[in-house]
Design a protein around this motif. Structure first.
Motif, PDB file in Angstrom:
ATOM      1  N   MET A   1     101.296 -52.808  -4.232  1.00 48.13           N
ATOM      2  CA  MET A   1     101.605 -51.407  -4.045  1.00 48.13           C
ATOM      3  C   MET A   1     101.828 -50.772  -5.424  1.00 48.13           C
ATOM      4  O   MET A   1     102.268 -51.427  -6.348  1.00 48.13           O
ATOM      5  CB  MET A   1     102.861 -51.269  -3.193  1.00 48.13           C
ATOM      6  CG  MET A   1     103.289 -49.853  -3.035  1.00 48.13           C
ATOM      7  SD  MET A   1     104.698 -49.755  -1.932  1.00 48.13           S
ATOM      8  CE  MET A   1     105.011 -48.038  -2.095  1.00 48.13           C
ATOM      9  N   THR A   2     101.583 -49.476  -5.490  1.00 46.21           N
ATOM     10  CA  THR A   2     101.812 -48.780  -6.758  1.00 46.21           C
ATOM     11  C   THR A   2     103.114 -47.982  -6.688  1.00 46.21           C
ATOM     12  O   THR A   2     103.541 -47.550  -5.616  1.00 46.21           O
ATOM     13  CB  THR A   2     100.657 -47.819  -7.096  1.00 46.21           C
ATOM     14  OG1 THR A   2     100.549 -46.855  -6.064  1.00 46.21           O
ATOM     15  CG2 THR A   2      99.347 -48.553  -7.254  1.00 46.21           C
ATOM     16  N   CYS A   3     103.711 -47.783  -7.833  1.00 47.94           N
ATOM     17  CA  CYS A   3     104.944 -47.003  -7.948  1.00 47.94           C
ATOM     18  C   CYS A   3     104.637 -45.554  -7.561  1.00 47.94           C
ATOM     19  O   CYS A   3     103.665 -44.975  -8.043  1.00 47.94           O
ATOM     20  CB  CYS A   3     105.445 -47.078  -9.394  1.00 47.94           C
ATOM     21  SG  CYS A   3     106.880 -46.039  -9.716  1.00 47.94           S
ATOM     22  N   PRO A   4     105.448 -44.953  -6.699  1.00 50.11           N
ATOM     23  CA  PRO A   4     105.178 -43.576  -6.282  1.00 50.11           C
ATOM     24  C   PRO A   4     105.327 -42.548  -7.411  1.00 50.11           C
ATOM     25  O   PRO A   4     104.815 -41.445  -7.293  1.00 50.11           O
ATOM     26  CB  PRO A   4     106.202 -43.313  -5.177  1.00 50.11           C
ATOM     27  CG  PRO A   4     107.099 -44.476  -5.122  1.00 50.11           C
ATOM     28  CD  PRO A   4     106.573 -45.548  -5.999  1.00 50.11           C
ATOM     29  N   ILE A   5     105.978 -42.911  -8.494  1.00 51.93           N
ATOM     30  CA  ILE A   5     106.182 -41.977  -9.591  1.00 51.93           C
ATOM     31  C   ILE A   5     105.100 -42.112 -10.663  1.00 51.93           C
ATOM     32  O   ILE A   5     104.407 -41.150 -10.970  1.00 51.93           O
ATOM     33  CB  ILE A   5     107.580 -42.157 -10.226  1.00 51.93           C
ATOM     34  CG1 ILE A   5     108.678 -41.946  -9.188  1.00 51.93           C
ATOM     35  CG2 ILE A   5     107.775 -41.232 -11.425  1.00 51.93           C
ATOM     36  CD1 ILE A   5     108.715 -40.582  -8.538  1.00 51.93           C
ATOM     37  N   CYS A   6     104.939 -43.306 -11.229  1.00 49.37           N
ATOM     38  CA  CYS A   6     104.012 -43.476 -12.361  1.00 49.37           C
ATOM     39  C   CYS A   6     102.678 -44.095 -11.972  1.00 49.37           C
ATOM     40  O   CYS A   6     101.777 -44.171 -12.788  1.00 49.37           O
ATOM     41  CB  CYS A   6     104.668 -44.290 -13.465  1.00 49.37           C
ATOM     42  SG  CYS A   6     104.883 -46.032 -13.034  1.00 49.37           S
ATOM     43  N   LYS A   7     102.565 -44.572 -10.735  1.00 48.94           N
ATOM     44  CA  LYS A   7     101.337 -45.174 -10.198  1.00 48.94           C
ATOM     45  C   LYS A   7     100.984 -46.534 -10.799  1.00 48.94           C
ATOM     46  O   LYS A   7      99.900 -47.038 -10.589  1.00 48.94           O
ATOM     47  CB  LYS A   7     100.134 -44.223 -10.348  1.00 48.94           C
ATOM     48  CG  LYS A   7     100.369 -42.840  -9.784  1.00 48.94           C
ATOM     49  CD  LYS A   7     100.714 -42.882  -8.316  1.00 48.94           C
ATOM     50  CE  LYS A   7     100.881 -41.468  -7.774  1.00 48.94           C
ATOM     51  NZ  LYS A   7     101.900 -41.333  -6.790  1.00 48.94           N
ATOM     52  N   PRO A   9     101.488 -50.714 -10.995  1.00 47.11           N
ATOM     53  CA  PRO A   9     101.810 -51.701  -9.951  1.00 47.11           C
ATOM     54  C   PRO A   9     103.327 -51.924  -9.870  1.00 47.11           C
ATOM     55  O   PRO A   9     104.009 -52.012 -10.882  1.00 47.11           O
ATOM     56  CB  PRO A   9     101.106 -52.970 -10.429  1.00 47.11           C
ATOM     57  CG  PRO A   9     100.044 -52.497 -11.365  1.00 47.11           C
ATOM     58  CD  PRO A   9     100.575 -51.252 -12.001  1.00 47.11           C
ATOM     59  N   ALA A  10     103.833 -51.986  -8.653  1.00 51.17           N
ATOM     60  CA  ALA A  10     105.260 -52.231  -8.432  1.00 51.17           C
ATOM     61  C   ALA A  10     105.431 -53.499  -7.624  1.00 51.17           C
ATOM     62  O   ALA A  10     104.745 -53.710  -6.618  1.00 51.17           O
ATOM     63  CB  ALA A  10     105.886 -51.052  -7.700  1.00 51.17           C
ATOM     64  N   ASP A  11     106.326 -54.349  -8.070  1.00 54.04           N
ATOM     65  CA  ASP A  11     106.644 -55.602  -7.384  1.00 54.04           C
ATOM     66  C   ASP A  11     107.553 -55.272  -6.200  1.00 54.04           C
ATOM     67  O   ASP A  11     108.646 -54.746  -6.376  1.00 54.04           O
ATOM     68  CB  ASP A  11     107.345 -56.536  -8.372  1.00 54.04           C
ATOM     69  CG  ASP A  11     107.769 -57.848  -7.744  1.00 54.04           C
ATOM     70  OD1 ASP A  11     107.358 -58.148  -6.603  1.00 54.04           O
ATOM     71  OD2 ASP A  11     108.525 -58.581  -8.414  1.00 54.04           O
ATOM     72  N   LEU A  12     107.098 -55.563  -4.998  1.00 60.03           N
ATOM     73  CA  LEU A  12     107.894 -55.250  -3.809  1.00 60.03           C
ATOM     74  C   LEU A  12     108.786 -56.396  -3.364  1.00 60.03           C
ATOM     75  O   LEU A  12     109.495 -56.278  -2.363  1.00 60.03           O
ATOM     76  CB  LEU A  12     106.981 -54.837  -2.659  1.00 60.03           C
ATOM     77  CG  LEU A  12     106.229 -53.522  -2.859  1.00 60.03           C
ATOM     78  CD1 LEU A  12     105.415 -53.192  -1.628  1.00 60.03           C
ATOM     79  CD2 LEU A  12     107.178 -52.394  -3.182  1.00 60.03           C
ATOM     80  N   ASN A  16     112.587 -57.446  -7.644  1.00 59.68           N
ATOM     81  CA  ASN A  16     112.586 -56.099  -8.210  1.00 59.68           C
ATOM     82  C   ASN A  16     113.652 -55.256  -7.514  1.00 59.68           C
ATOM     83  O   ASN A  16     113.455 -54.753  -6.426  1.00 59.68           O
ATOM     84  CB  ASN A  16     111.210 -55.448  -8.051  1.00 59.68           C
ATOM     85  CG  ASN A  16     111.171 -54.032  -8.563  1.00 59.68           C
ATOM     86  OD1 ASN A  16     112.096 -53.559  -9.212  1.00 59.68           O
ATOM     87  ND2 ASN A  16     110.089 -53.331  -8.270  1.00 59.68           N
ATOM     88  N   ARG A  17     114.784 -55.081  -8.158  1.00 61.03           N
ATOM     89  CA  ARG A  17     115.886 -54.340  -7.524  1.00 61.03           C
ATOM     90  C   ARG A  17     115.629 -52.842  -7.460  1.00 61.03           C
ATOM     91  O   ARG A  17     116.397 -52.094  -6.852  1.00 61.03           O
ATOM     92  CB  ARG A  17     117.202 -54.635  -8.229  1.00 61.03           C
ATOM     93  CG  ARG A  17     117.269 -54.167  -9.654  1.00 61.03           C
ATOM     94  CD  ARG A  17     118.568 -54.641 -10.309  1.00 61.03           C
ATOM     95  NE  ARG A  17     118.665 -54.127 -11.648  1.00 61.03           N
ATOM     96  CZ  ARG A  17     119.674 -53.398 -12.077  1.00 61.03           C
ATOM     97  NH1 ARG A  17     120.679 -53.142 -11.273  1.00 61.03           N
ATOM     98  NH2 ARG A  17     119.693 -52.956 -13.305  1.00 61.03           N
ATOM     99  N   PHE A  18     114.539 -52.365  -8.073  1.00 62.90           N
ATOM    100  CA  PHE A  18     114.216 -50.938  -8.066  1.00 62.90           C
ATOM    101  C   PHE A  18     113.119 -50.590  -7.068  1.00 62.90           C
ATOM    102  O   PHE A  18     112.656 -49.451  -7.037  1.00 62.90           O
ATOM    103  CB  PHE A  18     113.792 -50.488  -9.474  1.00 62.90           C
ATOM    104  CG  PHE A  18     114.785 -50.855 -10.528  1.00 62.90           C
ATOM    105  CD1 PHE A  18     116.038 -50.269 -10.548  1.00 62.90           C
ATOM    106  CD2 PHE A  18     114.480 -51.807 -11.480  1.00 62.90           C
ATOM    107  CE1 PHE A  18     116.964 -50.611 -11.508  1.00 62.90           C
ATOM    108  CE2 PHE A  18     115.407 -52.149 -12.451  1.00 62.90           C
ATOM    109  CZ  PHE A  18     116.652 -51.551 -12.463  1.00 62.90           C
ATOM    110  N   ARG A  19     112.691 -51.576  -6.259  1.00 61.65           N
ATOM    111  CA  ARG A  19     111.589 -51.322  -5.344  1.00 61.65           C
ATOM    112  C   ARG A  19     111.877 -50.138  -4.432  1.00 61.65           C
ATOM    113  O   ARG A  19     113.040 -49.927  -4.103  1.00 61.65           O
ATOM    114  CB  ARG A  19     111.244 -52.575  -4.544  1.00 61.65           C
ATOM    115  CG  ARG A  19     112.316 -53.036  -3.605  1.00 61.65           C
ATOM    116  CD  ARG A  19     111.911 -54.362  -2.948  1.00 61.65           C
ATOM    117  NE  ARG A  19     112.907 -54.773  -2.035  1.00 61.65           N
ATOM    118  CZ  ARG A  19     113.991 -55.456  -2.350  1.00 61.65           C
ATOM    119  NH1 ARG A  19     114.215 -55.814  -3.579  1.00 61.65           N
ATOM    120  NH2 ARG A  19     114.858 -55.787  -1.428  1.00 61.65           N
TER     121      ARG A  19
END
Length: 63
Positions: A1-7, A9-12, A16-19
């Protein structure tokens, strides 16, 4: 999945405590956007949208 802010890749995973964001920076940007009221659901209204100005003033005085 991609980060909704910077696009990026985001670790889900739970590591990743910021998911669903990729970083604390993106999480704080999102929080600031919510806090400023910039996110809106199209077509929705708040109770204050339907009240007369004098009613809003009275409610503020009572609280």
């Amino acid at each position: 999945m991609t980060c909704p802010i910077c696009k990026k890749p985001a670790d889900l995973s739970q590591r990743n405590r910021f998911r669903p964001f990729c970083s604390e920076r993106c999480q704080m940007i999102d929080l600031g956007t919510w806090a400023s009221g910039d996110y809106k659901v199209e077509g929705s209204t708040t109770p204050a949208d339907n009240e007369h100005h004098d009613d809003l003033k009275k409610r503020r005085l009572l609280n």
